[in-house]
Design a protein around this motif. Sequence first.
Motif, PDB file in Angstrom:
ATOM      1  N   THR A   3    -146.926-114.149   3.155  1.00 13.21           N
ATOM      2  CA  THR A   3    -146.371-112.819   2.951  1.00 13.21           C
ATOM      3  C   THR A   3    -146.647-111.904   4.126  1.00 13.21           C
ATOM      4  O   THR A   3    -146.040-110.866   4.263  1.00 13.21           O
ATOM      5  N   THR A 107    -136.927-101.914  -0.522  1.00 13.95           N
ATOM      6  CA  THR A 107    -136.802-103.058  -1.426  1.00 13.95           C
ATOM      7  C   THR A 107    -136.461-102.607  -2.836  1.00 13.95           C
ATOM      8  O   THR A 107    -135.607-103.210  -3.508  1.00 13.95           O
ATOM      9  N   LYS A 119    -137.470-109.931   0.122  1.00 12.98           N
ATOM     10  CA  LYS A 119    -138.912-110.154   0.058  1.00 12.98           C
ATOM     11  C   LYS A 119    -139.616-109.124   0.926  1.00 12.98           C
ATOM     12  O   LYS A 119    -139.205-108.864   2.054  1.00 12.98           O
ATOM     13  N   ASN A 136    -143.029-109.146  -5.048  1.00 14.93           N
ATOM     14  CA  ASN A 136    -142.389-110.404  -4.646  1.00 14.93           C
ATOM     15  C   ASN A 136    -142.471-111.443  -5.760  1.00 14.93           C
ATOM     16  O   ASN A 136    -141.497-112.153  -6.034  1.00 14.93           O
ATOM     17  N   THR A 137    -143.635-111.526  -6.406  1.00 19.12           N
ATOM     18  CA  THR A 137    -143.803-112.487  -7.499  1.00 19.12           C
ATOM     19  C   THR A 137    -142.873-112.163  -8.659  1.00 19.12           C
ATOM     20  O   THR A 137    -142.257-113.060  -9.258  1.00 19.12           O
ATOM     21  N   ASN A 139    -139.977-110.629  -8.468  1.00 16.58           N
ATOM     22  CA  ASN A 139    -138.617-111.000  -8.072  1.00 16.58           C
ATOM     23  C   ASN A 139    -138.408-112.510  -8.123  1.00 16.58           C
ATOM     24  O   ASN A 139    -137.340-112.985  -8.523  1.00 16.58           O
ATOM     25  N   TYR A 140    -139.425-113.268  -7.699  1.00 11.69           N
ATOM     26  CA  TYR A 140    -139.316-114.724  -7.766  1.00 11.69           C
ATOM     27  C   TYR A 140    -139.158-115.189  -9.214  1.00 11.69           C
ATOM     28  O   TYR A 140    -138.316-116.045  -9.522  1.00 11.69           O
TER      29      TYR A 140
END
Length: 205
Positions: A3, A107, A119, A136-137, A139-140
């Motif tokens: 990251t 973002t 990201k 980010n997690t 969104n994943y």
Amino acid sequence: MNTYPQFKRLNYFINKEFQGRYIFNYFLLAIIGSIVFIAVFSFFSSNTLSIVYDNYHLQIGLTPGLLFKKILSTQWLFVVFGGGIVAIVTLILTHRVAGPFYRFEKTLDEMLKGDISKKIILRKKDEGKELALKINTFNYMLQDKLSTMENFNAQIAVSSLHLKKALSDSELGVERFGPLLNEILDSQKNIQAMINSYTFTREKF
């Protein structure tokens, strides 16, 4: 998942209002500190005498009066040069905060538009790495769930079409169940339209 890759952010003055406010506050703090120092020094030395030899002249008098000009000139040098150093250091430090805030804002704006494929990438010394990792997690995970929903939805569409064809070929209640199958297919299309309103990476994580 890396990251925090190594890269340089060329623009140090990212958020002018945020960084400018902090630079001004620290500079103002330096001025106030100098004034307080002069006031405290004058107070505690008000009843003392000093001997000053300046420019071939010997002077005797109260310490605050004799040394005020010297102290004032020294303090102004401190304020000017020290303030410049404070401004540079503050700019560097706030850059580590303003940069991540800028990335978070961009973002989140994209997420509000339905694009969750972006990201957040921060530098190694930036603040807010934990928050970036959580966004980010999230969104994943959301991309993974949307991708799974899309696959299930596609299976429903295929199964419904096969069932409709089977009923049509066998003539076993196609007129009775046809409208129901059409409703299922319409719902499937609506679900797919909702999924398509998001921009995401269609791959397993």
